[in-house]
Design a protein around this motif. Structure first.
Motif, PDB file in Angstrom:
ATOM      1  N   ALA A 148       0.821  -1.196   0.000  1.00 31.12           N
ATOM      2  CA  ALA A 148       0.000   0.000   0.000  1.00 31.12           C
ATOM      3  C   ALA A 148       0.857   1.248   0.000  1.00 31.12           C
ATOM      4  CB  ALA A 148      -0.927  -0.008   1.209  1.00 31.12           C
ATOM      5  N   ALA A 149       1.978   1.188   0.740  1.00 32.57           N
ATOM      6  CA  ALA A 149       2.827   2.366   0.846  1.00 32.57           C
ATOM      7  C   ALA A 149       3.455   2.713  -0.492  1.00 32.57           C
ATOM      8  CB  ALA A 149       3.913   2.143   1.892  1.00 32.57           C
ATOM      9  N   LEU A 150       3.768   1.676  -1.299  1.00 29.96           N
ATOM     10  CA  LEU A 150       4.443   1.933  -2.554  1.00 29.96           C
ATOM     11  C   LEU A 150       3.542   2.614  -3.572  1.00 29.96           C
ATOM     12  CD1 LEU A 150       6.480  -1.351  -2.835  1.00 29.96           C
ATOM     13  CD2 LEU A 150       7.314   0.917  -2.296  1.00 29.96           C
ATOM     14  N   ALA A 159      10.572  -4.998  17.852  1.00 24.10           N
ATOM     15  CA  ALA A 159      11.211  -4.946  19.169  1.00 24.10           C
ATOM     16  C   ALA A 159      11.589  -3.515  19.535  1.00 24.10           C
ATOM     17  CB  ALA A 159      12.456  -5.834  19.194  1.00 24.10           C
ATOM     18  N   LEU A 160      11.796  -2.685  18.524  1.00 21.87           N
ATOM     19  CA  LEU A 160      12.148  -1.275  18.744  1.00 21.87           C
ATOM     20  C   LEU A 160      11.511  -0.479  17.621  1.00 21.87           C
ATOM     21  CD1 LEU A 160      13.920   0.793  20.368  1.00 21.87           C
ATOM     22  CD2 LEU A 160      15.679   0.385  18.646  1.00 21.87           C
ATOM     23  N   ALA A 161      10.273   0.002  17.843  1.00 22.59           N
ATOM     24  CA  ALA A 161       9.535   0.733  16.821  1.00 22.59           C
ATOM     25  C   ALA A 161       9.327  -0.151  15.591  1.00 22.59           C
ATOM     26  CB  ALA A 161      10.244   2.034  16.460  1.00 22.59           C
ATOM     27  N   GLY A 162       8.978   0.453  14.446  1.00 22.35           N
ATOM     28  CA  GLY A 162       8.788  -0.284  13.205  1.00 22.35           C
ATOM     29  C   GLY A 162       9.859   0.100  12.204  1.00 22.35           C
ATOM     30  N   PRO A 163       9.976  -0.650  11.085  1.00 25.37           N
ATOM     31  CA  PRO A 163      11.034  -0.357  10.107  1.00 25.37           C
ATOM     32  C   PRO A 163      11.020   1.081   9.608  1.00 25.37           C
ATOM     33  CG  PRO A 163       9.960  -2.442   9.605  1.00 25.37           C
ATOM     34  CD  PRO A 163       9.164  -1.820  10.702  1.00 25.37           C
ATOM     35  N   GLY A 164       9.836   1.612   9.289  1.00 27.46           N
ATOM     36  CA  GLY A 164       9.768   2.977   8.786  1.00 27.46           C
ATOM     37  C   GLY A 164      10.210   4.001   9.804  1.00 27.46           C
ATOM     38  N   VAL A 165       9.821   3.802  11.062  1.00 27.29           N
ATOM     39  CA  VAL A 165      10.206   4.725  12.125  1.00 27.29           C
ATOM     40  C   VAL A 165      11.719   4.713  12.306  1.00 27.29           C
ATOM     41  CG1 VAL A 165       9.987   5.245  14.585  1.00 27.29           C
ATOM     42  CG2 VAL A 165       7.985   4.483  13.287  1.00 27.29           C
ATOM     43  N   SER A 171       6.740   5.330   5.410  1.00 22.67           N
ATOM     44  CA  SER A 171       5.789   4.366   4.869  1.00 22.67           C
ATOM     45  C   SER A 171       6.297   3.619   3.646  1.00 22.67           C
ATOM     46  CB  SER A 171       4.480   5.074   4.528  1.00 22.67           C
ATOM     47  OG  SER A 171       4.695   6.101   3.581  1.00 22.67           O
ATOM     48  N   SER A 172       7.390   4.011   3.046  1.00 19.28           N
ATOM     49  CA  SER A 172       7.892   3.348   1.842  1.00 19.28           C
ATOM     50  C   SER A 172       8.966   2.311   2.147  1.00 19.28           C
ATOM     51  CB  SER A 172       8.470   4.390   0.884  1.00 19.28           C
ATOM     52  OG  SER A 172       9.593   5.017   1.471  1.00 19.28           O
ATOM     53  N   VAL A 173       9.134   1.943   3.417  1.00 23.12           N
ATOM     54  CA  VAL A 173      10.244   1.063   3.821  1.00 23.12           C
ATOM     55  C   VAL A 173       9.718  -0.302   4.249  1.00 23.12           C
ATOM     56  CG1 VAL A 173      12.188   0.766   5.409  1.00 23.12           C
ATOM     57  CG2 VAL A 173      11.588   3.052   4.576  1.00 23.12           C
ATOM     58  N   GLY A 174      10.315  -1.371   3.705  1.00 25.00           N
ATOM     59  CA  GLY A 174      10.031  -2.738   4.138  1.00 25.00           C
ATOM     60  C   GLY A 174      11.217  -3.320   4.878  1.00 25.00           C
ATOM     61  N   GLU A 175      11.095  -4.545   5.321  1.00 25.37           N
ATOM     62  CA  GLU A 175      12.186  -5.149   6.092  1.00 25.37           C
ATOM     63  C   GLU A 175      12.111  -6.669   6.016  1.00 25.37           C
ATOM     64  OE1 GLU A 175      12.345  -5.063  10.616  1.00 25.37           O
ATOM     65  OE2 GLU A 175      13.909  -3.613  10.055  1.00 25.37           O
ATOM     66  N   ALA A 176      13.250  -7.284   5.719  1.00 28.14           N
ATOM     67  CA  ALA A 176      13.403  -8.734   5.771  1.00 28.14           C
ATOM     68  C   ALA A 176      14.439  -9.067   6.831  1.00 28.14           C
ATOM     69  CB  ALA A 176      13.831  -9.277   4.402  1.00 28.14           C
ATOM     70  N   MET A 198      17.753  -6.762   5.691  1.00 35.57           N
ATOM     71  CA  MET A 198      17.711  -5.977   4.466  1.00 35.57           C
ATOM     72  C   MET A 198      16.450  -5.121   4.514  1.00 35.57           C
ATOM     73  SD  MET A 198      19.180  -8.338   1.322  1.00 35.57           S
ATOM     74  CE  MET A 198      19.685  -6.890   0.384  1.00 35.57           C
ATOM     75  N   MET A 199      16.610  -3.822   4.236  1.00 38.30           N
ATOM     76  CA  MET A 199      15.495  -2.882   4.275  1.00 38.30           C
ATOM     77  C   MET A 199      15.301  -2.291   2.875  1.00 38.30           C
ATOM     78  SD  MET A 199      16.266  -0.959   7.932  1.00 38.30           S
ATOM     79  CE  MET A 199      14.633  -0.185   8.034  1.00 38.30           C
ATOM     80  N   PRO A 200      14.486  -2.947   2.028  1.00 34.48           N
ATOM     81  CA  PRO A 200      14.224  -2.400   0.700  1.00 34.48           C
ATOM     82  C   PRO A 200      13.187  -1.288   0.771  1.00 34.48           C
ATOM     83  CG  PRO A 200      13.028  -4.442   0.981  1.00 34.48           C
ATOM     84  CD  PRO A 200      13.832  -4.235   2.251  1.00 34.48           C
ATOM     85  N   ALA A 201      13.278  -0.328  -0.150  1.00 39.41           N
ATOM     86  CA  ALA A 201      12.384   0.825  -0.071  1.00 39.41           C
ATOM     87  C   ALA A 201      12.297   1.523  -1.418  1.00 39.41           C
ATOM     88  CB  ALA A 201      12.875   1.812   0.998  1.00 39.41           C
ATOM     89  N   SER A 202      11.406   2.485  -1.495  1.00 40.63           N
ATOM     90  CA  SER A 202      11.285   3.349  -2.659  1.00 40.63           C
ATOM     91  C   SER A 202      11.608   4.767  -2.254  1.00 40.63           C
ATOM     92  CB  SER A 202       9.870   3.276  -3.243  1.00 40.63           C
ATOM     93  OG  SER A 202       9.721   4.212  -4.282  1.00 40.63           O
ATOM     94  N   CYS A 203      12.681   5.304  -2.806  1.00 41.48           N
ATOM     95  CA  CYS A 203      13.053   6.695  -2.558  1.00 41.48           C
ATOM     96  C   CYS A 203      12.354   7.633  -3.537  1.00 41.48           C
ATOM     97  CB  CYS A 203      14.561   6.868  -2.673  1.00 41.48           C
ATOM     98  SG  CYS A 203      15.156   8.563  -2.497  1.00 41.48           S
ATOM     99  N   ALA A 204      11.789   7.070  -4.618  1.00 41.57           N
ATOM    100  CA  ALA A 204      11.244   7.896  -5.694  1.00 41.57           C
ATOM    101  C   ALA A 204      10.098   8.780  -5.232  1.00 41.57           C
ATOM    102  CB  ALA A 204      10.776   7.007  -6.842  1.00 41.57           C
ATOM    103  N   ILE A 205       9.414   8.419  -4.136  1.00 41.21           N
ATOM    104  CA  ILE A 205       8.273   9.208  -3.679  1.00 41.21           C
ATOM    105  C   ILE A 205       8.685  10.268  -2.670  1.00 41.21           C
ATOM    106  CG2 ILE A 205       6.734   7.265  -4.058  1.00 41.21           C
ATOM    107  CD1 ILE A 205       6.587   6.835  -1.082  1.00 41.21           C
ATOM    108  N   ALA A 206       9.977  10.361  -2.381  1.00 44.07           N
ATOM    109  CA  ALA A 206      10.443  11.322  -1.373  1.00 44.07           C
ATOM    110  C   ALA A 206      10.560  12.717  -1.970  1.00 44.07           C
ATOM    111  CB  ALA A 206      11.786  10.886  -0.800  1.00 44.07           C
ATOM    112  N   SER A 207      10.386  13.720  -1.111  1.00 40.27           N
ATOM    113  CA  SER A 207      10.537  15.100  -1.555  1.00 40.27           C
ATOM    114  C   SER A 207      11.942  15.631  -1.302  1.00 40.27           C
ATOM    115  CB  SER A 207       9.516  15.992  -0.831  1.00 40.27           C
ATOM    116  OG  SER A 207       9.714  15.938   0.574  1.00 40.27           O
ATOM    117  N   ALA A 208      12.807  14.832  -0.688  1.00 40.15           N
ATOM    118  CA  ALA A 208      14.191  15.240  -0.422  1.00 40.15           C
ATOM    119  C   ALA A 208      15.082  14.038  -0.703  1.00 40.15           C
ATOM    120  CB  ALA A 208      14.350  15.712   1.019  1.00 40.15           C
TER     121      ALA A 208
END
Length: 378
Positions: free
Chosen positions: A16-18, A177-183, A196-201, A244-254
């Motif tokens: 959903a985040a992507l 165990a310590l917040a979520g991947p996005g945080v 919200s664009s960050v996943g985690e394996a 491994m934390m895959p993500a999409s940077c393309a939706i970022a404003s910075a």
């Protein structure tokens, strides 16, 4: 050895985040008496935090809905004195529903800062051979599927490294165990509000090969790592915890804050944990201030063999490590290279053994003891 059986990524949330093309926004209609207020969100280490904002503003009749800062943690609102603005990095963030700022009278002309709690900082963010091997093999599999390669992100690698060390030091294995991947990504500067664009394996494995094989054999993990639309990734490992934390940077404003292609070993200010501020000592304003050392410990057990690693992140003094059972102490073999100390022993009998770590500070460094760790030998 058993392959990982838990630590599944939250695929529905990631998928959903992507699809998000920008931060959620709400329109605030200013009144004749409203004034612009710029809010800047940072963590307690000073890193700007791309955050979710909820506001109670008279100009929109109360609750204005959920908004997002830009990638640098900033947002400008039209406010009145008495209005309130709350900032959070997401549902699993330590600040929960958010840290609230109430607008004073008169409305400040310059930016105001909302500070949220920082998470533990990075330890060894540079990419070693095993971590590079994982990235190379994941990208080879993506290429076979016609997917774009993932570019190493220094921001995400710092987040992965910090979390891998936290899990190892606290003997845990969980996404939350310590917040979520996005945080955790935002804590290191990831520029998408709420992360919200960050996943985690995750994998709990004795080697990179076992970690890779475990992800391949787990449909949710492999679906995440092979997902189309991803462009960046962070890699970290400590104490048999592989991330491994895959993500999409393309939706970022910075996008420069995504750290694509940057060396993770070059650590910007605020990425490490500076520890609590020094307390003043007797002697007046000119007296020297004591400094608190920072230590990190990991413990690995193989049958009756025990390996203890203590890294002195900050401080000068003598390190003392003991492993005891009642009045009996185990013989430790000690080696160190720079700030890293290794202690090895073969415990003589079964039972519960207690690991004690004490640092005797030298000069203006204070003493410090780590919480005792208990291991059970069967």
């Amino acid at each position: 050895m058993a392959l990982p059986t838990d630590g599944r990524p939250l695929l529905s949330r990631i998928a959903a985040a992507l699809a998000i093309t920008g931060a959620v926004s709400a329109v605030v209609v200013p009144t004749a008496f409203a004034a612009p207020l710029t809010v800047r969100v940072v963590n307690t280490r000073g890193v700007e935090q791309a955050s979710l904002i909820s506001a109670s503003l008279a100009s929109c009749g109360g609750s204005c809905g959920l908004m997002g800062t830009d990638g640098n943690g900033r947002i400008t609102l039209d406010v009145l004195a008495g209005d309130s603005v709350s900032a959070t990095r997401g549902d699993l963030a330590p600040e929960g529903a958010g840290v609230t700022y109430t607008v004073p009278d008169p409305v400040p002309a310059g930016p105001v800062t909302i500070t949220v709690p920082a998470l533990p900082g990075t330890v060894e963010p540079g990419i070693d051979g095993a971590e590079a091997w994982l990235l190379e093999h994941v990208n080879a599999e993506r290429a076979a599927l016609g997917r774009a390669s993932l570019t190493l992100s220094s921001t995400l690698s710092r987040a992965a490294d910090a979390y891998a060390h936290y899990l190892a030091e606290n003997d845990q294995f969980s996404h939350t165990a310590l917040a979520g991947p996005g945080v955790r990504a935002v804590d290191q500067g990831w520029p998408v509000p709420g992360g919200s664009s960050v996943g985690e394996a995750l994998a709990l494995a004795p080697s990179k090969e076992f970690a890779f094989q475990g992800w391949q054999q787990s449909s949710p993990h492999w679906t995440l790592l092979m997902m189309d639309g991803l462009d960046s990734v962070g890699v970290g490992q400590a104490g048999g915890r592989w991330i491994m934390m895959p993500a999409s940077c393309a939706i970022a404003s910075a996008t420069e804050r995504c750290g694509l292609g940057a060396d993770p070993a070059i650590v910007p200010p605020g990425s490490r944990d500076p520890g609590p501020p020094a307390k003043p000592t007797a002697g007046g304003p000119g007296a020297a201030q004591p400094r608190r050392p920072a230590l990190r410990m990991t413990v690995r057990k193989h049958g009756r063999r025990l390996v203890i690693r203590v890294r002195v992140l900050r401080g000068r003094g003598a390190l003392r490590v003991a492993v005891s059972r009642g009045h009996r102490r185990a013989h430790l073999r000690h080696r160190h290279s720079g700030a890293l100390h290794r202690y090895k022993t073969k415990l003589p009998r079964r039972g519960r053994w207690t690991i004690s770590v004490r640092f005797a500070g030298a000069g203006d460094w204070t003493d410090r003891r780590l919480p005792r760790r208990v291991v059970r030998i069967r």
